[in-house]
Design a protein around this motif. Structure first.
Motif: not given
Length: 888
Positions: A379-380, A386-387, A511-515
């Protein structure tokens, strides 16, 4: 009682057999030596006593018959006649005393003259009767062995007695003289016995491996239990090729008779090939023999080196049933391959903290190792950190890899609306892997787009696995594995492998998303804290560039820059760097930038401003050290420069920062050698400033270390590359910035980069005038006239009245309250600037005068007519300045 016997029990309770044998042998040897020494001592004492008796009898009898004894006894003074002779005999014979006495026992002689005349202690009756008596008696000389002999006259009548004796102490002394020899011999015997016991014990320890009796018994019991319980046959054949040991597994594998052990190998009924191998004694490694319906692997080794046996040596053979192993080897190889695949995935997926790149790494790794085509859909919101969305109906294809490029699958970058019944949407919603083993059955997966589904089947794609990218309880997307080249469809084992691969990738994607989210927040924070538009000023032509580090490499740091207009048409340039990356570094940068603005408002010199900044950073460190939840600031660097366009003077100071670069109008590049102060936060160390005279059109280049320092390039190499680039850059400041960034920046910078290029301008004689004013009140009128004439030349006649009023008040105050020299300067910039300098360091204060005050209204009038006014200090005094707006 407890000491020696306890130690003996402790020694005898030694665990190993060798230790017990050693203790027992030493104890026996010790007892024998002690008994021998005691016997020898007793024998020596008995012999000494016998010798003492014989000597005492011989001395007593000899002296009793000695010439002159009888005459002395009949004389008037027997003691005087016999004492000296008796002592001479005693000393000569080696006895302890020779006593001559009367028949009633009265002593005539004695070694101790004080005992003469006293009664003899001992038995004398047999001697008085004419016999000789020997006994052990305690007398005046102590316990002694003594003999008493009669002295007879010519008629045989007893006329006196002679006693001779040796004390027990002398007898014991003779025995003690022999004691060292006896003890030495005993010690030597004990040492020899102990050494022999030690050698025997050492040999026994080697043979028993240091085990005790109970352990040896248990070892043999365990040996027998293990020997017959293992799933491997064991046979031992001696040098005569006789089977001396065989366990139960060997009996089963070879179908040996019960009486096989102890018989020659050639006489035992077994497989002929194995019998020949055992008979030959040759070494063998995993030789496979067919025994009935079993595959038996045989290993045979020689017992001991070949040199130990001139003829055939004993051998040990092991047998194992490999029938099941062969059947399982194929599956084991497959499982090992899967484990290797999972291990390699952990090494190659997730090399960076980038969502798109990590997803592409998953697709690139799985093709063609596991699947022929792999797609990853997210998802975008996940791409922006973002979540993820609650449903997976709308996802963007961000990764796609296949063995061919003409596939009917959706391409990368496309936003796909998945039908809720498709495997991708179901896998996302349920968080479980969906297997479509036969796509040609069209069991519902084709509802997404039936025409495209038929093209996929016609293309040859026959099997599919849709696995959710799930980590920490959150589903972030779906990875789909497609198979076309391999004829076998995906099975349950493939599903497990797909889940392993996706699980490893999902953690890295999360991890990449959070970073990415943190990096975006830090970038937004930092950009909000940096200047968005440079302030209007005419002293410098400024161009700047700020580039944050790439997400996943270094992250946003604490680099910053600023351009701050100062009174008198001057401009301050600032560039700094906070140690560290992330939100904390960006927030700290904002605090320091605000502090620089506040200190610049006070119009402080560069070195003094850096000193105040150093104090501020030290206080920040102290405050954050008390809070464990906040990472303490470890340091910051800063460079502060003030440029005056009227004097072309640039004052620079730096705190641990890289020094600026000056590009002269002729293209010469110079590092001016500004003293390097300590980084901010060390505290207590001074800063030095340098004054640089810059020609009009010179470029002052300020930068942070991210521009010149890189892991592939030393900082000195970066500075030299910067110098060469600036020497050939030319053009406007913006073009210079672009040339420097193109030459020095890597493709993916690991640190922030801040670059400022400021080209100098000069306010010439037609823009600024200066007058020296004597400390005379009459000079105020001349200053007003000069100011009016200058403003007329500038075409600012409308500002003449206000300017004359301001200069009149300021010059009058300088003459009255300050010392010389007094200087007046008018500057026509974006505003009209009046400056009055004097030699006093006392700053004036604005106050409201009362109706009875004769003065105090000058600064109030100045503040009313001027747009801004203030005071700055110089090395020789102070400057009071005002600014008046000009019409444009």
């Amino acid at each position: 009682m407890a000491g020696p016997f306890g130690r003996l029990r402790s020694m005898m309770s030694a665990r190993t057999v060798a230790s017990q044998v050693f203790v027992l042998q030493v104890a026996v040897a010790l007892l024998l030596v002690v008994a021998a020494v005691a016997g020898l001592l007793l024998q020596a004492r008995s012999d000494s006593e016998r010798e003492a008796r014989n000597r005492s009898v011989a001395v007593a009898q000899t002296y009793a018959t000695a010439p002159g004894v009888k005459e002395a006894l009949r004389g008037p003074d027997p003691s005087a006649a016999l004492q000296r002779k008796a002592e001479a005999v005693r000393k000569t014979s080696g006895v302890d005393f020779v006593v001559v006495m009367a028949l009633d026992g009265t002593r005539y002689t004695h070694p101790n003259p004080g005992e003469i005349g006293k009664k003899y202690i001992g038995t004398i009756a047999p001697a008085v009767a004419g016999g000789t008596v020997t006994e052990t008696v305690t007398g005046t000389l102590g316990p002694s062995i003594r003999s008493v002999a009669p002295v007879k006259d010519a008629n045989g009548e007893v006329i006196g007695l002679v006693a001779a004796g040796i004390t027990v102490e002398r007898v014991g002394g003779a025995a003690q003289e022999q004691l060292p020899l006896l003890l030495g011999a005993a010690a030597f015997a004990l040492i020899v016995a102990t050494s022999g016991a030690a050698l025997i014990s050492r040999r026994l320890r080697h043979q028993t491996h240091g085990l005790g009796p109970t352990e040896m018994t248990r070892m043999y019991e365990h040996h027998d239990a293990v020997l017959h319980a293992v799933r491997e046959g064991v046979l031992i054949v001696d040098e005569d090729r006789r089977l001396v040991l065989v366990n139960d597994e060997a009996r089963r594998l070879l179908a040996l008779p019960p009486d096989a052990q102890g018989r020659p190998v050639r006489d035992i009924a077994m497989d002929p090939e194995i019998a020949r191998l055992l008979e030959s004694g040759r070494p063998a490694s995993d030789e496979v023999h067919v025994v009935e319906d079993q595959l038996v692997a045989v290993n045979q080794r020689v017992m001991g080196p070949r040199s130990d046996c001139p003829g055939p040596c004993g051998t040990v053979a092991t047998l194992r049933d490999t029938t099941e192993l062969r059947a399982l080897s194929g599956r084991a190889d497959s499982a090992q391959g899967r484990l290797r695949l999972v291990y390699d995935a952990g090494m190659r997926i997730g090399t960076t903290l980038d969502v798109v790149r990590t997803s592409q790494e998953l697709a690139d790794f799985a093709v063609p190792r596991f699947a022929d085509f792999v797609t990853v859909d997210l998802p975008d919101p996940v791409l922006s950190g973002d979540e993820p969305a609650e449903t997976g109906t709308d996802m963007r294809r961000i990764a796609f890899t296949g063995v061919r490029h003409d596939t009917p699958l959706y391409p990368s970058g496309r936003l796909i609306h998945f039908v809720p019944t498709t495997p991708q949407a179901v896998a996302y919603a349920r968080g479980k892997t969906i297997l479509e083993a036969d796509l040609a059955a069209f069991s519902g997966w084709q509802e997404q787009e039936p025409a495209r589904a038929h093209r996929l089947v016609g293309y040859g794609i026959h099997s599919m696995i849709a696995a959710p990218l799930r980590a920490r309880g959150v589903t972030m997307g779906v990875a789909t594995f497609w198979r076309s080249e391999k004829p076998e469809p995906f099975d349950d084992d493939d599903v497990s492998l797909a889940e392993e691969l996706v699980a490893r990738a999902a953690v890295n994607i999360d991890n990449a998303r959070r970073y990415t989210r943190e990096h975006s927040m830090a970038v937004a924070l930092q950009r909000s804290l940096l200047p968005r538009v440079l302030p209007e000023q005419t002293a410098l032509d400024v161009a700047y560039h700020y580039l944050p580090a790439q997400a996943g490499l270094g992250g946003v740091g604490g680099d910053w820059f600023d351009v701050i207009p100062l009174p008198g048409a001057r401009v301050a340039l600032v560039v700094g760097d906070v140690v560290g990356h992330g939100l904390h570094a960006a927030a700290t940068m904002g605090r320091l930038r605000t502090a620089v603005h506040n200190f610049a408002t006070l119009d402080l010199p560069p070195d003094e401003l850096l000193w105040h900044m150093d104090e501020l950073v030290s206080r920040i460190d102290q405050d954050e050290d008390t809070d464990d939840s906040v990472t303490a600031l470890t340091g910051a660097t800063c460079l502060y420069a003030i440029y005056d366009p009227t004097s072309r003077l640039c004052t620079v100071a730096r705190a641990g920062h890289l020094e600026p670069v000056i590009v002269h109008p002729d293209g010469e590049v110079e590092f001016p050698g500004v003293p390097a102060g300590p980084p901010l936060g060390l505290g207590g160390l001074p800063f030095e400033s340098s004054e640089l005279h810059l020609s009009e059109g010179s470029s002052l280049v300020l930068y942070t270390d991210g521009l010149v320092e890189d892991r592939h390039r030393d900082i000195d190499e970066g500075l030299e590359l910067l110098r060469r680039t600036l020497a050939h850059a030319g053009g406007t400041p913006e073009e210079t910035c672009r040339a420097v960034l193109d030459a020095l920046l890597p493709e993916r910078p690991r640190d922030d980069v801040a670059l400022v290029v400021a080209r100098t301008r000069v306010l010439g004689g037609n823009r600024a005038v200066t007058w020296d004013v004597p400390a005379d009140p009459s000079e105020v009128a001349r200053v007003r006239a000069e100011a009016a004439r200058t403003l007329e030349e500038w075409g600012l006649e409308e500002e003449a009245f206000t300017t004359e009023l301001i200069l009149s008040e300021l010059v009058t105050n300088a003459i009255r309250h300050a010392g010389g020299p007094i200087t007046v300067r008018l500057i026509r910039d974006r505003s009209l600037i009046c400056e009055v300098s004097d030699g006093s360091s006392t700053a004036p204060h604005l106050r409201r005068a009362t109706t009875t005050d004769e003065g105090g209204r000058g600064l109030f009038l100045v503040s009313q007519f001027a747009e801004r006014w203030g005071t700055r200090y110089t090395g020789s005094g102070k400057v009071i300045w005002t600014e008046q707006p000009l019409p444009w």
